[in-house]
Design an enzyme around this catalytic site. Structure first.
Site, PDB file in Angstrom:
ATOM      1  N   ASP A 130     -16.326 -13.252  30.788  1.00  0.00           N
ATOM      2  CA  ASP A 130     -16.602 -14.590  30.275  1.00  0.00           C
ATOM      3  C   ASP A 130     -18.006 -15.079  29.678  1.00  0.00           C
ATOM      4  N   CYS A 195       0.415 -12.169  12.596  1.00  0.00           N
ATOM      5  CA  CYS A 195       1.075 -13.637  12.371  1.00  0.00           C
ATOM      6  C   CYS A 195       1.837 -13.915  11.336  1.00  0.00           C
ATOM      7  N   CYS A 198       3.482 -17.480   9.905  1.00  0.00           N
ATOM      8  CA  CYS A 198       3.609 -18.622  10.885  1.00  0.00           C
ATOM      9  C   CYS A 198       2.273 -19.132  10.935  1.00  0.00           C
ATOM     10  N   CYS A 201       0.076 -22.836  15.422  1.00  0.00           N
ATOM     11  CA  CYS A 201      -0.899 -23.150  16.195  1.00  0.00           C
ATOM     12  C   CYS A 201      -1.747 -24.122  15.412  1.00  0.00           C
ATOM     13  N   CYS A 205      -2.216 -28.227  16.627  1.00  0.00           N
ATOM     14  CA  CYS A 205      -3.503 -28.661  17.322  1.00  0.00           C
ATOM     15  C   CYS A 205      -3.761 -30.133  17.112  1.00  0.00           C
ATOM     16  N   CYS A 221     -12.366 -29.252  19.626  1.00  0.00           N
ATOM     17  CA  CYS A 221     -11.441 -28.793  20.470  1.00  0.00           C
ATOM     18  C   CYS A 221     -11.548 -29.697  21.747  1.00  0.00           C
ATOM     19  N   CYS A 248      -7.259 -27.078  27.272  1.00  0.00           N
ATOM     20  CA  CYS A 248      -5.921 -27.508  26.328  1.00  0.00           C
ATOM     21  C   CYS A 248      -5.236 -26.101  25.962  1.00  0.00           C
ATOM     22  N   CYS A 251      -2.262 -24.659  21.571  1.00  0.00           N
ATOM     23  CA  CYS A 251      -2.395 -23.811  20.362  1.00  0.00           C
ATOM     24  C   CYS A 251      -1.882 -22.073  21.080  1.00  0.00           C
ATOM     25  N   CYS A 255       2.820 -20.137  20.581  1.00  0.00           N
ATOM     26  CA  CYS A 255       2.718 -19.262  19.832  1.00  0.00           C
ATOM     27  C   CYS A 255       4.178 -18.218  20.134  1.00  0.00           C
TER      28      CYS A 255
HETATM   29  C1  B12 Z   1     -17.452 -20.265  23.427  1.00  0.00           C
HETATM   30  C2  B12 Z   1     -16.181 -20.232  24.154  1.00  0.00           C
HETATM   31  C3  B12 Z   1     -15.177 -20.939  23.935  1.00  0.00           C
HETATM   32  C4  B12 Z   1     -15.424 -22.333  23.080  1.00  0.00           C
HETATM   33  C5  B12 Z   1     -15.219 -21.741  21.591  1.00  0.00           C
HETATM   34  C6  B12 Z   1     -13.860 -21.281  21.184  1.00  0.00           C
HETATM   35  C7  B12 Z   1     -13.719 -19.986  20.136  1.00  0.00           C
HETATM   36  N1  B12 Z   1     -12.740 -20.009  19.521  1.00  0.00           N
HETATM   37  O1  B12 Z   1     -14.953 -19.615  19.834  1.00  0.00           O
HETATM   38  C8  B12 Z   1     -14.206 -23.529  23.377  1.00  0.00           C
HETATM   39  C9  B12 Z   1     -15.089 -24.157  24.540  1.00  0.00           C
HETATM   40  C10 B12 Z   1     -13.855 -24.545  22.489  1.00  0.00           C
HETATM   41  C11 B12 Z   1     -13.222 -22.473  24.124  1.00  0.00           C
HETATM   42  C12 B12 Z   1     -12.008 -22.785  24.423  1.00  0.00           C
HETATM   43  C13 B12 Z   1     -11.131 -22.089  24.819  1.00  0.00           C
HETATM   44  N2  B12 Z   1     -11.204 -20.762  25.574  1.00  0.00           N
HETATM   45 CO1  B12 Z   1     -13.001 -19.731  25.424  1.00  0.00          CO
HETATM   46  N3  B12 Z   1     -14.439 -18.973  25.247  1.00  0.00           N
HETATM   47  C14 B12 Z   1     -15.819 -18.928  24.542  1.00  0.00           C
HETATM   48  C15 B12 Z   1     -16.526 -17.723  24.988  1.00  0.00           C
HETATM   49  C16 B12 Z   1     -17.575 -17.853  25.980  1.00  0.00           C
HETATM   50  C17 B12 Z   1     -17.302 -17.042  23.536  1.00  0.00           C
HETATM   51  C18 B12 Z   1     -16.397 -16.941  22.360  1.00  0.00           C
HETATM   52  C19 B12 Z   1     -17.126 -16.738  20.974  1.00  0.00           C
HETATM   53  O2  B12 Z   1     -17.970 -15.957  21.071  1.00  0.00           O
HETATM   54  N4  B12 Z   1     -16.822 -17.482  19.972  1.00  0.00           N
HETATM   55  C20 B12 Z   1     -17.440 -17.614  18.765  1.00  0.00           C
HETATM   56  C21 B12 Z   1     -16.372 -16.771  17.943  1.00  0.00           C
HETATM   57  C22 B12 Z   1     -16.888 -16.946  16.412  1.00  0.00           C
HETATM   58  O3  B12 Z   1     -16.045 -15.577  18.231  1.00  0.00           O
HETATM   59  P1  B12 Z   1     -14.683 -15.011  18.587  1.00  0.00           P
HETATM   60  O4  B12 Z   1     -13.665 -16.327  18.584  1.00  0.00           O
HETATM   61  O5  B12 Z   1     -14.707 -14.110  19.773  1.00  0.00           O
HETATM   62  O6  B12 Z   1     -14.272 -14.298  17.217  1.00  0.00           O
HETATM   63  C23 B12 Z   1     -15.322 -13.149  16.666  1.00  0.00           C
HETATM   64  C24 B12 Z   1     -14.550 -11.811  16.482  1.00  0.00           C
HETATM   65  O7  B12 Z   1     -13.327 -11.971  16.172  1.00  0.00           O
HETATM   66  C25 B12 Z   1     -15.646 -11.369  15.749  1.00  0.00           C
HETATM   67  N5  B12 Z   1     -15.375 -10.194  14.928  1.00  0.00           N
HETATM   68  C26 B12 Z   1     -14.980  -9.822  13.666  1.00  0.00           C
HETATM   69  N6  B12 Z   1     -15.007  -8.479  13.502  1.00  0.00           N
HETATM   70  C27 B12 Z   1     -15.486  -8.007  14.612  1.00  0.00           C
HETATM   71  C28 B12 Z   1     -15.574  -6.711  15.031  1.00  0.00           C
HETATM   72  C29 B12 Z   1     -15.847  -6.344  16.240  1.00  0.00           C
HETATM   73  C30 B12 Z   1     -16.279  -5.045  16.785  1.00  0.00           C
HETATM   74  C31 B12 Z   1     -16.623  -7.284  17.334  1.00  0.00           C
HETATM   75  C32 B12 Z   1     -17.079  -7.093  18.561  1.00  0.00           C
HETATM   76  C33 B12 Z   1     -16.161  -8.667  16.917  1.00  0.00           C
HETATM   77  C34 B12 Z   1     -15.589  -8.831  15.604  1.00  0.00           C
HETATM   78  O8  B12 Z   1     -15.468 -12.360  14.620  1.00  0.00           O
HETATM   79  C35 B12 Z   1     -15.687 -13.555  15.346  1.00  0.00           C
HETATM   80  C36 B12 Z   1     -17.098 -13.857  15.223  1.00  0.00           C
HETATM   81  O9  B12 Z   1     -17.901 -12.773  15.390  1.00  0.00           O
HETATM   82  C37 B12 Z   1     -15.540 -16.419  25.496  1.00  0.00           C
HETATM   83  C38 B12 Z   1     -15.856 -15.362  26.186  1.00  0.00           C
HETATM   84  C39 B12 Z   1     -16.729 -14.155  25.568  1.00  0.00           C
HETATM   85  N7  B12 Z   1     -17.895 -14.015  26.031  1.00  0.00           N
HETATM   86  O10 B12 Z   1     -16.350 -13.911  24.604  1.00  0.00           O
HETATM   87  C40 B12 Z   1     -14.302 -17.347  25.925  1.00  0.00           C
HETATM   88  C41 B12 Z   1     -13.021 -16.926  25.658  1.00  0.00           C
HETATM   89  C42 B12 Z   1     -12.805 -16.900  24.182  1.00  0.00           C
HETATM   90  N8  B12 Z   1     -12.366 -18.333  26.158  1.00  0.00           N
HETATM   91  C43 B12 Z   1     -10.909 -18.225  26.425  1.00  0.00           C
HETATM   92  C44 B12 Z   1     -10.144 -19.067  26.804  1.00  0.00           C
HETATM   93  C45 B12 Z   1      -8.677 -18.797  27.624  1.00  0.00           C
HETATM   94  C46 B12 Z   1     -10.254 -20.208  26.254  1.00  0.00           C
HETATM   95  C47 B12 Z   1      -9.363 -21.609  26.273  1.00  0.00           C
HETATM   96  C48 B12 Z   1      -7.657 -21.000  26.069  1.00  0.00           C
HETATM   97  C49 B12 Z   1      -9.440 -22.348  27.588  1.00  0.00           C
HETATM   98  C50 B12 Z   1      -8.452 -23.509  27.824  1.00  0.00           C
HETATM   99  N9  B12 Z   1      -7.359 -23.308  27.920  1.00  0.00           N
HETATM  100  O11 B12 Z   1      -8.790 -24.796  27.636  1.00  0.00           O
HETATM  101  C51 B12 Z   1      -9.619 -22.367  25.068  1.00  0.00           C
HETATM  102  C52 B12 Z   1      -8.892 -21.881  23.811  1.00  0.00           C
HETATM  103  C53 B12 Z   1      -9.485 -22.361  22.271  1.00  0.00           C
HETATM  104  C54 B12 Z   1      -9.228 -21.531  21.145  1.00  0.00           C
HETATM  105  N10 B12 Z   1      -8.051 -21.579  20.573  1.00  0.00           N
HETATM  106  O12 B12 Z   1     -10.069 -20.522  21.001  1.00  0.00           O
HETATM  107  C55 B12 Z   1     -10.784 -16.688  26.750  1.00  0.00           C
HETATM  108  C56 B12 Z   1      -9.759 -16.183  25.796  1.00  0.00           C
HETATM  109  C57 B12 Z   1      -8.831 -15.253  26.150  1.00  0.00           C
HETATM  110  C58 B12 Z   1      -7.918 -14.551  25.166  1.00  0.00           C
HETATM  111  N11 B12 Z   1      -6.825 -13.855  25.392  1.00  0.00           N
HETATM  112  O13 B12 Z   1      -8.277 -14.504  23.893  1.00  0.00           O
HETATM  113  C59 B12 Z   1     -12.299 -15.897  26.721  1.00  0.00           C
HETATM  114  C60 B12 Z   1     -12.329 -14.560  26.204  1.00  0.00           C
HETATM  115  C61 B12 Z   1     -12.770 -16.062  28.066  1.00  0.00           C
HETATM  116  C62 B12 Z   1     -12.104 -14.959  28.954  1.00  0.00           C
HETATM  117  N12 B12 Z   1     -13.125 -14.043  29.534  1.00  0.00           N
HETATM  118  O14 B12 Z   1     -11.104 -14.715  29.027  1.00  0.00           O
HETATM  119  N13 B12 Z   1     -13.803 -21.239  24.425  1.00  0.00           N
HETATM  120  S1  SF4 Z   2       1.254 -19.605  16.638  1.00  0.00           S
HETATM  121 FE1  SF4 Z   2       0.800 -17.335  17.058  1.00  0.00          FE
HETATM  122  S2  SF4 Z   2       1.932 -16.051  15.314  1.00  0.00           S
HETATM  123 FE2  SF4 Z   2       1.770 -18.210  14.685  1.00  0.00          FE
HETATM  124  S3  SF4 Z   2      -0.028 -18.245  13.634  1.00  0.00           S
HETATM  125 FE3  SF4 Z   2      -0.720 -19.049  15.463  1.00  0.00          FE
HETATM  126  S4  SF4 Z   2      -1.553 -17.220  16.639  1.00  0.00           S
HETATM  127 FE4  SF4 Z   2      -0.061 -16.380  14.786  1.00  0.00          FE
HETATM  128  S1  SF4 Z   3      -7.253 -25.242  22.508  1.00  0.00           S
HETATM  129 FE1  SF4 Z   3      -6.190 -27.451  21.804  1.00  0.00          FE
HETATM  130  S2  SF4 Z   3      -7.755 -28.590  20.716  1.00  0.00           S
HETATM  131 FE2  SF4 Z   3      -8.473 -26.403  20.972  1.00  0.00          FE
HETATM  132  S3  SF4 Z   3      -8.044 -25.530  18.872  1.00  0.00           S
HETATM  133 FE3  SF4 Z   3      -6.354 -24.944  20.535  1.00  0.00          FE
HETATM  134  S4  SF4 Z   3      -4.696 -26.781  20.366  1.00  0.00           S
HETATM  135 FE4  SF4 Z   3      -6.595 -27.379  19.216  1.00  0.00          FE
END
Ligand code: B12
Ligand code: SF4
Ligand code: SF4
Length: 374
Positions: A130, A195, A198, A201, A205, A221, A248, A251, A255
């Site tokens: 993380d 997806c 669908c 999510c 939200c 969020c 939260c 979303c 799924c």
């Molecule tokens: C910052 C962060 C948050 C932020 C921002 C969320 C977000 N979507 O970015 C907040 C606080 C909102 C958050 C919330 C949550 N989080 Co969070 N969060 C992180 C963190 C620390 C960084 C994520 C990040 O870099 N975001 C920036 C976006 C732009 O990046 P991304 O979504 O990962 O997508 C990138 C890739 O897809 C990339 N990409 C495209 N092509 C390619 C190709 C390659 C090779 C690569 C490498 C990348 C890549 O494109 C995007 C941008 O570069 C990670 C841990 C980590 N170090 O990764 C945990 C992490 C994503 N979180 C996690 C979790 C569990 C949650 C929550 C469910 C917690 C909760 N229940 O409240 C929520 C879910 C919200 C959601 N729908 O995402 C888990 C997700 C596990 C999973 N199965 O996906 C992680 C991985 C932590 C962990 N170690 O388990 N989180």
């Molecule tokens: S609920 Fe799941 S399957 Fe449906 S759009 Fe969201 S991530 Fe995709």
């Molecule tokens: S974690 Fe909750 S508030 Fe954040 S994007 Fe998902 S449904 Fe929306």
């Protein structure tokens, strides 16, 4: 040196990781992250900006990195633990001893496995769960551990949305794993790949925090607002927070890919489902001593007592918690202006603003006074 991938996979699985997948290091995956940061979607998580270079290229994190080993730990609770009617809602992940700590212990062991099988030293690998500068979901998708849903989660065909991710970067070379499906070849990280039509999510939200498939606006969020934000929660978002006390899962829960998920082996987890038994009143009445005792060794302790009280005030205001008015009025005089502000909001939302007259006369903080103005 090339090491047998399957031997490493078996050894790491034996440590308790439910998924062990391999990807080859490639650079140049920063544009998505940069665009996200430029749009301001990271809110005040300035540490993400500071580490953007490293996040975009594992070789800047570990010189000579050749492989990423992505690890998944299933945290879906057994069915009987899933429902807590009428109580404030906690994100599922939070109902455990802090996963950063419990998974870290296994990552230390994983490093030792690489040293043994790959004849390497600690400078040839590093691991994160993380908090490291690694785009964990991107690499997980790249390794075929799952795909990135429109909710931006890494979704596994086997575990649904319920995986903690961690990553080991190493200079060892492994044959990469296959993508999640034939359709994914070459498009591994495309959001919403499996997806179809669908959009549950995005529709579900509560605060419209998913502006585009695969993109979360952290500013909106609930997870960000209730965990990462240390200050005032924007007023226009508070109603959408509903009864979400910490984090939260909306979303994730809606799924359809979760229907295949089953509770995991849970070898690296230590459940704290007792936290979900807390009533709203019990949370609002927490003292510093009780907070320290109840949330010891959990990830929740990081929001501190003031963060949790703030969130509880929002839940109280949203859930017609008139039976908690006495304690909310007390919190409107709390030492923390953040707590005071949200307590004032809750009391007024419950239609009892007249009980705050004396407190208002003594109030000097601008943010709290703004809550009195409405
Ligand atoms: C910052 C962060 C948050 C932020 C921002 C969320 C977000 N979507 O970015 C907040 C606080 C909102 C958050 C919330 C949550 N989080 Co969070 N969060 C992180 C963190 C620390 C960084 C994520 C990040 O870099 N975001 C920036 C976006 C732009 O990046 P991304 O979504 O990962 O997508 C990138 C890739 O897809 C990339 N990409 C495209 N092509 C390619 C190709 C390659 C090779 C690569 C490498 C990348 C890549 O494109 C995007 C941008 O570069 C990670 C841990 C980590 N170090 O990764 C945990 C992490 C994503 N979180 C996690 C979790 C569990 C949650 C929550 C469910 C917690 C909760 N229940 O409240 C929520 C879910 C919200 C959601 N729908 O995402 C888990 C997700 C596990 C999973 N199965 O996906 C992680 C991985 C932590 C962990 N170690 O388990 N989180
Ligand atoms: S609920 Fe799941 S399957 Fe449906 S759009 Fe969201 S991530 Fe995709
Ligand atoms: S974690 Fe909750 S508030 Fe954040 S994007 Fe998902 S449904 Fe929306």
């Amino acid at each position: 040196m090339t090491v047998d991938r399957e031997t490493v996979r078996a050894r790491l699985r034996a440590l308790g990781f439910d998924e062990v997948r391999f990807a080859r290091v490639e650079a140049g995956f920063g544009p998505g992250l940069r665009a996200w940061l430029e749009a301001g979607y990271h809110a005040d998580m300035a540490w993400m900006e500071r580490t953007v270079e490293k996040r975009s290229d594992p070789a800047l994190v570990l010189p000579g990195a050749k492989s990423v080993i992505m690890l998944g730990v299933n945290y879906l609770p057994p069915a009987e633990e899933a429902k807590r009617d009428g109580k404030p809602v906690w994100a599922r992940y939070a109902l455990h001893a802090d996963y950063h700590d419990t998974i870290k212990e296994a990552l230390v062991q994983a490093g030792l496995v690489l040293e043994e099988l790959g004849a390497v030293t600690p400078k040839d690998y590093c691991y994160y769960v993380d908090t490291g500068p690694v785009i964990e979901r991107g690499w997980a998708a790249k390794s075929g551990l799952g795909f990135i849903g429109k909710n931006s989660m890494l979704i596994s065909r086997t575990h649904g949305n319920w995986l903690f991710l961690s990553a080991v970067l190493t200079t060892l070379e492994f044959a990469p794993d296959e993508p999640v499906s034939l359709r994914a070849a070459g498009r591994e990280t495309e959001p919403g790949l499996l997806c179809g039509k669908c959009s549950r999510c995005m529709d579900a939200c509560p605060t419209q925090a998913l502006p585009k498939p695969g993109v979360v606006d952290a500013r909106r969020c609930i997870s960000y607002q209730t965990i990462e934000n240390k200050g005032i929660i924007p007023r226009e978002l508070r109603e959408g927070i509903g009864n979400h006390l910490y984090g939260c899962d909306v979303c994730l829960e809606v799924c359809p890919w979760n229907r295949f998920a089953q509770a995991g082996r849970r070898m690296l987890l230590s459940a704290r489902y007792d936290l979900a038994e807390l009533t709203l009143r019990e949370v609002l009445e927490l003292t510093p001593e009780r907070f320290a005792e109840v949330f010891r060794k959990t990830a929740i302790k990081r929001v501190k007592l003031t963060g949790l009280l703030r969130n509880a005030c929002v839940v109280a205001g949203n859930t017609d918690a008139r039976d908690c008015l006495d304690v909310l009025v007390r919190l409107a005089g709390h030492a923390s202006p953040v707590v005071r502000a949200h307590a004032v909001w809750a009391v007024r939302k419950l239609g009892a603003g007249e009980r705050l007259v004396a407190l208002r006369a003594a109030e000097t903080d601008a943010a709290v006074l703004a809550e009195y103005e409405g």
